[in-house]
Design a protein around this motif. Structure first.
Motif, short mmCIF file in Angstrom:
data_model
loop_
_atom_site.label_atom_id
_atom_site.label_comp_id
_atom_site.label_asym_id
_atom_site.label_seq_id
_atom_site.Cartn_x
_atom_site.Cartn_y
_atom_site.Cartn_z
N UNK B 15 0.91 -1.57 -0.16
CA UNK B 15 0.17 0.54 0.26
C UNK B 15 1.20 1.53 0.07
N UNK B 16 1.60 1.04 0.61
CA UNK B 16 2.60 2.53 1.07
C UNK B 16 3.55 2.97 -0.61
N UNK B 17 3.62 1.45 -0.93
CA UNK B 17 4.17 1.38 -2.47
C UNK B 17 3.87 2.28 -3.41
N UNK B 18 2.27 1.74 -3.69
CA UNK B 18 1.41 2.37 -4.69
C UNK B 18 1.05 4.08 -4.02
N UNK B 19 1.26 4.04 -3.01
CA UNK B 19 0.50 5.85 -2.86
C UNK B 19 1.61 6.30 -2.98
N UNK B 20 2.98 6.05 -2.76
CA UNK B 20 4.38 6.32 -3.02
C UNK B 20 4.47 6.65 -5.22
N UNK B 21 3.12 6.43 -5.54
CA UNK B 21 2.97 6.75 -6.94
C UNK B 21 4.22 6.53 -8.10
N UNK B 22 4.21 5.54 -7.97
CA UNK B 22 6.17 4.68 -8.74
C UNK B 22 5.23 4.12 -9.63
N UNK B 23 3.87 3.91 -9.99
CA UNK B 23 3.14 3.09 -11.17
C UNK B 23 3.09 1.86 -10.97
N UNK B 24 3.58 0.99 -11.67
CA UNK B 24 2.30 -0.33 -11.46
C UNK B 24 2.97 -1.32 -10.67
N UNK B 25 2.15 -2.05 -9.18
CA UNK B 25 3.27 -3.26 -8.65
C UNK B 25 3.04 -4.39 -9.34
N UNK B 26 4.01 -4.84 -9.33
CA UNK B 26 4.59 -6.59 -10.14
C UNK B 26 4.60 -6.85 -8.93
N UNK B 27 4.42 -8.24 -9.26
CA UNK B 27 4.04 -9.88 -8.40
C UNK B 27 5.43 -10.42 -8.85
N UNK B 28 5.96 -11.33 -7.93
CA UNK B 28 6.87 -12.60 -8.91
C UNK B 28 6.68 -13.25 -8.07
N UNK B 29 5.92 -14.60 -8.00
CA UNK B 29 5.09 -14.94 -6.72
C UNK B 29 6.49 -16.45 -7.16
N UNK B 51 7.14 -1.13 -9.26
CA UNK B 51 7.00 -1.54 -7.15
C UNK B 51 7.40 -3.29 -8.33
N UNK B 52 8.13 -3.80 -7.12
CA UNK B 52 8.58 -5.12 -7.55
C UNK B 52 7.90 -5.75 -6.29
N UNK B 53 7.59 -6.55 -6.20
CA UNK B 53 7.22 -7.50 -4.54
C UNK B 53 7.48 -9.30 -4.98
N UNK B 54 8.54 -9.66 -4.49
CA UNK B 54 8.60 -11.12 -4.81
C UNK B 54 7.89 -12.09 -3.55
N UNK B 55 7.75 -13.40 -4.19
CA UNK B 55 7.29 -13.80 -2.76
C UNK B 55 8.07 -14.93 -2.84
N UNK B 56 8.64 -15.09 -1.55
CA UNK B 56 9.78 -17.12 -1.29
C UNK B 56 8.66 -17.67 -0.67
N UNK B 57 7.48 -19.24 -1.05
CA UNK B 57 6.43 -19.65 -0.31
C UNK B 57 7.10 -20.85 -1.42
N UNK B 58 7.31 -22.26 0.00
CA UNK B 58 6.81 -23.17 0.05
C UNK B 58 5.72 -23.92 -0.36
N UNK B 59 5.01 -23.92 -0.39
CA UNK B 59 3.59 -24.20 -0.63
C UNK B 59 2.37 -25.36 -0.27
N UNK B 143 -0.30 -5.63 -10.24
CA UNK B 143 -1.17 -5.04 -12.22
C UNK B 143 -0.24 -6.04 -12.40
N UNK B 144 0.58 -6.33 -12.55
CA UNK B 144 1.25 -7.53 -13.04
C UNK B 144 1.40 -8.67 -12.05
N UNK B 145 1.45 -9.70 -13.18
CA UNK B 145 2.21 -10.98 -12.54
C UNK B 145 3.19 -11.82 -13.24
#
Lengths: 296, 296
Positions: B15-29, B51-59, B143-145
């Motif tokens: 939410x903070x990164x989105x609020x900072x107005x840095x453009x789309x948020x990307x997720x790399x699961x 903003x690039x978010x990476x998740x690391x989780x052995x599901x 916005x993108x994954x």
């Protein structure tokens, strides 16, 4: 009030209202043929939210092959009048092809909670409900969503879905709205003949009597309450009982037949489904036996 | 780069990164034990997103009871180094209890697409994938994954889920990254003995040879291509074929055995799963036969 019929229009309208900074967005999903129960959902939404979105969509995938999808009552003009009067800001009325432009292959399936009550009588019903509600959540991105407690199992199932899948919405359950004589409001009440309508009062009456009997200590166990419900309902010759169950709420777990209800932790639901001719009606009463016990 | 371990921290950070107005948020699961394939996803995300978010989780819920959940390789320190180097802004590393604080009863089930290939060999696998990815989408609201095409069926299944459920995210498939000798990168390659590692080259070699054979008109039908794949793979004595299939992509529908591939509309996938000892490897090649035909 704005009426939109495509997903794109809906997204735009919801985004615009959110951008206008009018506070939280509320969603009231319905199948139309609106009555005072739906009106109460709109009013509750108006109390909490700056923008109220109502959807009207008879969702084919939550009906079984021998159910009343085709016959389900529809009256768009009257629905729009009620929505306007009760303060809806956006009404979404999609065609089936707009919601399901191709065969849908993805379903949200909630296990356990959906095996009892209406889930047992209507296989696949709740998969259709959770799936269409998730679609609506993704289209509107509401902060709150409002559902009537007449469909108590639906509320329990949707809360489970929202919690399990970390959805960004709060489910707000709203009390059952009844006619003056006790019949729970339902779009399906229109199916009833005058005689069926009269006899259908056994649903609410059986729930009230069972609740009083527990309060007054005249019945104690799950089996006794169930028998009382069934005997009151059976006093109506037209009533054909689908189920009359006593379960924990919202977990919907069964209680032993000889379990004394006053010992239950948390809430209990007495839930009914009864057929009158071709019309299947449901009703329920949720209460906290500990509170009853404390009063005795 | 910020490392977060709870859903609440993740929501706040995104939410903070989105609020900072840095453009789309990307997720790399990801499931961690990162390699150059994951690095390529982070780089692609960095090209498109602010903003690039990476998740690391052995599901756990995407592993079968006899699969390698416990043995799956993990190395958090090395993963964090790679994530930092490749420009991740937020890394989410939850414990199992954070993702599944109680038994999960809601699953997203994609039918049809999941019955073939890895879906047939690994019952329930894709329900676990779609469910955890939906949870991550709801937590991050990207916005993108970004997903690698080595798991081509996963990409097809996730696209189906996103379209069917109107999710607000765009799936970006990224090309397979290979070792210099052709082996597709996989965290599971670490399981291979030196001899298995050498023989595992038959996966990519069989795909290249089959593709050339189609291009040069030496093989024409689905059956012929499948036989060619199997005969190349079988040249490795350690290879135990799970499947070698030719299907349409992304629909994953089978083609008649005597169907001439050059007549296929759209893309075709040649998909392999082969065991070497206890290690199951997958690889694939997606191509457009019409383009091949146009060149001939």
């Amino acid at each position: 009030m704005r009426v939109v019929r495509t997903v794109e229009q809906l997204r735009e309208a919801a985004l615009f209202m959110r951008g206008a900074g009018q506070g939280p967005v509320g969603l009231v999903p319905t199948m139309g043929y609106l009555h005072d129960g739906h009106a109460s959902l709109l009013r509750r939404a108006g109390e909490i939210c700056g923008t109220v979105v109502m959807s009207i969509f008879v969702n084919p995938i939550q009906f079984g092959p021998n159910e009343d999808y085709e016959a389900y009552p529809r009256d768009e003009r009257r629905d729009l009048e009620l929505a306007e009067r009760e303060g809806a800001d956006i009404v979404f009325i999609p065609a089936v092809e707009e919601m399901y432009p191709r065969e849908i292959r993805s379903k949200i399936v909630v296990s356990s909670l959906t095996t009892r009550l209406c889930g047992a009588s209507r296989p696949g019903h709740f998969d259709g409900v959770t799936t269409v509600v998730a679609k609506l959540f993704n289209m509107v991105q509401p902060d709150y969503a409002f559902f009537g407690l007449k469909d108590a199992q639906q509320v329990a199932v949707l809360r489970q879905m929202v919690d399990d899948l970390n959805m960004n919405v709060k489910i707000v359950p709203c009390p059952i709205v009844r006619e003056a004589d006790g019949l729970a409001l339902s779009s399906r009440n229109v199916y009833l003949s005058a005689e069926e309508r009269q006899q259908a009062l056994v649903l609410s009456r059986s729930l009230r009597e069972a609740h009083s009997a527990v309060e007054e200590g005249r019945v104690a166990t799950t089996d006794e309450v169930r028998e009382l419900l069934k005997s009151v309902i059976s006093s109506s010759p037209l009533a054909d009982i689908d189920y009359a169950e006593i379960l924990t709420f919202p977990q919907l777990e069964p209680l032993e037949g000889n379990f004394p209800l006053v010992e239950a932790e948390g809430e209990i639901i007495m839930a009914l489904a009864v057929r009158f001719g071709r019309t299947r009606l449901i009703d329920n009463l949720i209460f906290t036996p500990k509170e009853v016990a404390a009063l005795v």
